[in-house]
Design a protein around this motif. Structure first.
Motif, mmCIF file in Angstrom:
data_model
loop_
_atom_site.group_PDB
_atom_site.id
_atom_site.type_symbol
_atom_site.label_atom_id
_atom_site.label_comp_id
_atom_site.label_asym_id
_atom_site.label_seq_id
_atom_site.Cartn_x
_atom_site.Cartn_y
_atom_site.Cartn_z
ATOM 1 N N LYS A 115 0.899 -1.124 0.022
ATOM 2 C CA LYS A 115 -0.158 -0.013 0.039
ATOM 3 C C LYS A 115 0.728 1.198 -0.021
ATOM 4 C CE LYS A 115 -4.296 -1.765 1.898
ATOM 5 N NZ LYS A 115 -5.187 -1.628 2.986
ATOM 6 N N ALA A 116 1.851 1.171 0.680
ATOM 7 C CA ALA A 116 2.840 2.302 0.786
ATOM 8 C C ALA A 116 3.417 2.638 -0.744
ATOM 9 C CB ALA A 116 4.047 2.566 1.709
ATOM 10 N N TRP A 117 3.966 1.654 -1.327
ATOM 11 C CA TRP A 117 4.237 1.603 -2.675
ATOM 12 C C TRP A 117 3.403 2.067 -3.637
ATOM 13 C CZ3 TRP A 117 3.398 -0.921 -7.359
ATOM 14 C CH2 TRP A 117 4.152 -0.469 -8.133
ATOM 15 N N VAL A 118 2.242 1.734 -3.590
ATOM 16 C CA VAL A 118 0.769 2.245 -4.378
ATOM 17 C C VAL A 118 0.814 3.576 -4.168
ATOM 18 C CG1 VAL A 118 -1.357 1.839 -4.988
ATOM 19 C CG2 VAL A 118 -0.042 -0.187 -4.879
ATOM 20 N N SER A 119 0.891 4.024 -3.110
ATOM 21 C CA SER A 119 0.525 5.497 -2.826
ATOM 22 C C SER A 119 1.708 6.386 -3.448
ATOM 23 C CB SER A 119 0.339 5.665 -1.237
ATOM 24 O OG SER A 119 1.818 5.799 -0.577
ATOM 25 N N PRO A 143 2.715 -4.878 -16.225
ATOM 26 C CA PRO A 143 3.647 -3.969 -16.007
ATOM 27 C C PRO A 143 3.603 -3.604 -14.661
ATOM 28 C CG PRO A 143 2.767 -3.417 -17.865
ATOM 29 C CD PRO A 143 1.997 -4.532 -17.608
ATOM 30 N N MET A 144 2.589 -3.249 -13.943
ATOM 31 C CA MET A 144 2.307 -2.759 -12.572
ATOM 32 C C MET A 144 2.682 -3.950 -11.526
ATOM 33 S SD MET A 144 -1.191 -1.684 -10.378
ATOM 34 C CE MET A 144 -1.643 -3.462 -10.275
ATOM 35 N N MET A 145 2.369 -5.109 -11.940
ATOM 36 C CA MET A 145 2.811 -6.237 -11.035
ATOM 37 C C MET A 145 4.345 -6.332 -11.041
ATOM 38 S SD MET A 145 0.601 -7.921 -9.399
ATOM 39 C CE MET A 145 -0.210 -6.578 -8.968
ATOM 40 N N MET A 146 4.992 -6.469 -12.385
ATOM 41 C CA MET A 146 6.712 -6.609 -12.469
ATOM 42 C C MET A 146 7.171 -5.483 -11.717
ATOM 43 S SD MET A 146 6.405 -7.938 -16.202
ATOM 44 C CE MET A 146 7.792 -7.957 -16.531
ATOM 45 N N ALA A 147 6.452 -4.278 -11.763
ATOM 46 C CA ALA A 147 7.262 -3.063 -11.307
ATOM 47 C C ALA A 147 7.123 -3.107 -9.630
ATOM 48 C CB ALA A 147 6.426 -1.931 -11.766
ATOM 49 N N ALA A 163 10.395 -3.714 -7.221
ATOM 50 C CA ALA A 163 10.611 -2.675 -6.093
ATOM 51 C C ALA A 163 10.772 -3.338 -4.767
ATOM 52 C CB ALA A 163 9.365 -1.707 -5.908
ATOM 53 N N MET A 164 10.210 -4.331 -4.566
ATOM 54 C CA MET A 164 10.158 -5.249 -3.327
ATOM 55 C C MET A 164 11.293 -6.167 -3.357
ATOM 56 S SD MET A 164 6.265 -5.448 -1.581
ATOM 57 C CE MET A 164 5.775 -6.353 -3.221
ATOM 58 N N GLY A 165 12.014 -6.317 -4.209
ATOM 59 C CA GLY A 165 13.196 -7.183 -4.437
ATOM 60 C C GLY A 165 13.011 -8.596 -4.652
ATOM 61 N N SER A 170 12.489 -12.187 -6.734
ATOM 62 C CA SER A 170 12.991 -12.934 -7.648
ATOM 63 C C SER A 170 11.525 -13.593 -8.546
ATOM 64 C CB SER A 170 13.950 -14.103 -7.336
ATOM 65 O OG SER A 170 13.016 -15.004 -6.676
ATOM 66 N N ALA A 171 11.876 -13.777 -9.659
ATOM 67 C CA ALA A 171 10.925 -14.542 -10.593
ATOM 68 C C ALA A 171 10.391 -15.638 -9.917
ATOM 69 C CB ALA A 171 11.384 -14.880 -11.994
ATOM 70 N N ALA A 172 11.161 -16.442 -9.120
ATOM 71 C CA ALA A 172 10.781 -17.754 -8.549
ATOM 72 C C ALA A 172 9.979 -17.448 -7.265
ATOM 73 C CB ALA A 172 11.920 -18.440 -8.074
ATOM 74 N N GLU A 173 10.032 -16.249 -6.610
ATOM 75 C CA GLU A 173 9.269 -15.518 -5.513
ATOM 76 C C GLU A 173 7.899 -15.158 -6.147
ATOM 77 O OE1 GLU A 173 12.671 -14.412 -2.343
ATOM 78 O OE2 GLU A 173 12.268 -13.065 -3.853
ATOM 79 N N VAL A 174 8.032 -14.557 -7.094
ATOM 80 C CA VAL A 174 6.803 -14.062 -7.487
ATOM 81 C C VAL A 174 5.784 -15.314 -7.894
ATOM 82 C CG1 VAL A 174 5.566 -12.762 -9.604
ATOM 83 C CG2 VAL A 174 7.568 -11.987 -8.448
ATOM 84 N N ASP A 175 6.330 -16.377 -8.731
ATOM 85 C CA ASP A 175 5.570 -17.564 -8.859
ATOM 86 C C ASP A 175 5.104 -18.066 -7.638
ATOM 87 O OD1 ASP A 175 6.136 -17.257 -11.561
ATOM 88 O OD2 ASP A 175 7.748 -18.710 -11.926
#
Length: 124
Positions: free
Chosen positions: A73-77, A98-102, A106-108, A110-115
């Motif tokens: 929420k802080a990042w989105v604001s 693009p929003m999700m990837m950014a 920004a939170m650091g 990795s692709a595996a952590e996003v998955d």
């Protein structure tokens, strides 16, 4: 051959991993014939499906469970109004947008952590 064993034709990706099973020969695509109890066939069948999107409810619940809701929420604001509206009003959250990837970058993550995040959210 033992009773109940099924033979399948398999296709493979460029790296040699099985990426498809077929009952019939697929000329030029799936010509390798394996038993259904072959370890590579079993591994393919037990691989969870890739998750490309989750509902807003699933996404927000996973943010809470991962204790990331306040950070996100802080990042989105700090983002533009379109990104803020997308976070607030989207019905679905698409992993490769693009929003999700950014945000994940920004939170650091990795692709595996996003998955893993989307896999966990999809289970909610």
């Amino acid at each position: 051959m033992r009773e109940g064993v099924i033979m399948v034709f398999v296709s493979r990706s460029a790296d040699g991993a099985i990426n498809g099973l077929f009952e019939q020969l697929q000329e030029g695509r799936a010509e390798e014939f394996l038993r259904d109890d072959n370890p590579a066939v079993i591994a393919f069948l037990n691989t969870p499906p890739k998750v490309s999107a989750v509902s807003a409810r699933q996404f927000r619940l996973q943010l809470r469970r991962a204790k990331l809701i306040d950070q996100v929420k802080a990042w989105v604001s700090l983002q533009d109004e379109e990104t803020q509206d997308a976070f607030e009003y989207s019905r679905d959250f698409v992993k490769d947008s693009p929003m999700m990837m950014a945000g994940f970058e920004a939170m650091g993550f990795s692709a595996a952590e996003v998955d893993a995040f989307f896999q966990a959210a999809a289970a909610l």
